[in-house]
Design an enzyme around this catalytic site. Structure first.
Site, short mmCIF file in Angstrom:
data_model
loop_
_atom_site.label_atom_id
_atom_site.label_comp_id
_atom_site.label_asym_id
_atom_site.label_seq_id
_atom_site.Cartn_x
_atom_site.Cartn_y
_atom_site.Cartn_z
N CYS A 1 -0.97 -2.99 -7.71
CA CYS A 1 0.08 -3.67 -8.43
C CYS A 1 -0.77 -4.78 -9.43
O CYS A 1 -1.37 -4.22 -10.13
CB CYS A 1 0.94 -4.41 -7.52
SG CYS A 1 2.39 -5.49 -8.21
N HIS B 1 3.50 0.50 -5.62
CA HIS B 1 3.04 0.10 -4.29
C HIS B 1 2.79 1.29 -3.46
O HIS B 1 4.01 1.73 -2.91
CB HIS B 1 3.91 -0.91 -3.65
CG HIS B 1 3.88 -2.32 -4.15
ND1 HIS B 1 3.06 -3.19 -3.70
CD2 HIS B 1 4.50 -2.84 -5.12
CE1 HIS B 1 3.18 -4.30 -4.47
NE2 HIS B 1 4.01 -4.28 -5.36
N GLU C 1 1.98 1.37 -0.31
CA GLU C 1 2.29 0.99 1.03
C GLU C 1 3.83 1.03 1.20
O GLU C 1 4.37 1.10 2.29
CB GLU C 1 1.72 -0.19 1.46
CG GLU C 1 2.33 -1.37 0.74
CD GLU C 1 1.75 -1.53 -0.56
OE1 GLU C 1 2.27 -3.01 -1.21
OE2 GLU C 1 0.95 -0.88 -1.26
#
Length: 211
Positions: free
Chosen positions: A86, A191, A193
């Protein structure tokens, strides 16, 4: 061997650490550590730079950790695999143009510019799931099929000077950079994750990447 996730006061460190730990257990790779210690970075075999918020704030936070930028630069120049996430990816650029011009790390030449979708119905920030288009094959996308989706939350993106440094994009009223990379450096605007199976695959690939 360790993979250092950099703590400089910006970034969703808990979810990032949790996802990296999970993929280390499932796919192998180095120990995961969250650190703000430049000495630990100098010993790390892989480095992850997360980031959430405004470019200038993240850059200021990184610069405020004594010795951190120098340690990161030394490791990157020595060939250590590095991943920005990011705003951590945006910091790789030459300059960020959010609230004025702020110098970046300059490791992938280009500028961080505002999203300007051609369709006024498309909202900024770009928030949610979008379909990845791979521009250039890269080991971090091994096992990621064309059309898989990743999760984004951002109002700015990297415009690289050299288009070959753009690894992937999404369509959001225009082509929006989703991943960049060169040599031992990669970055994702999305992202990983938060991107479920696709993101976990990207993380596993990074943990086992040998540039």
């Amino acid at each position: 061997m360790t993979c250092a996730i950099i703590d400089y006061g910006s970034g969703n460190l808990h979810s990032a650490e949790k996802s990296f730990q999970r993929m280390r257990r499932e796919a192998g790779g180095p120990e995961i550590t969250v650190t703000s210690d430049p000495e630990a970075v100098l010993r790390a075999e892989r480095i992850v730079l997360p980031g959430v918020g405004a470019f200038a704030d993240c850059q200021a936070g990184l610069m405020a950790v004594p010795g951190m930028v120098e340690a990161l630069r030394q490791r990157v120049e020595s060939g250590t695999p590095f991943m920005g996430i990011c705003v951590g990816m945006q910091l790789l650029a030459t300059v960020g143009r959010e609230f004025g011009d702020t110098p970046g790390l300059g490791w992938i030449p280009g500028a961080v510019t505002a999203l300007q979708p051609s369709d006024p119905a498309l909202k900024v920030p770009h928030m949610g799931w979008n379909e990845l288009h791979i521009d250039r094959p890269h080991p971090i996308f091994d096992g990621v099929e064309p059309g898989e989706h990743a999760y984004f939350v951002h109002s700015y993106h990297v415009t690289p000077d050299d288009i070959s440094h753009r690894l992937a994009h999404v369509n959001y009223g225009t082509k929006v950079t989703a991943a960049i990379g060169r040599d031992n450096i990669v970055g994702t605007q999305f992202h990983p994750e938060k991107s479920q199976r696709t993101g976990l695959r990207v993380i596993a690939n990074f943990l086992n990447w040998a540039p």
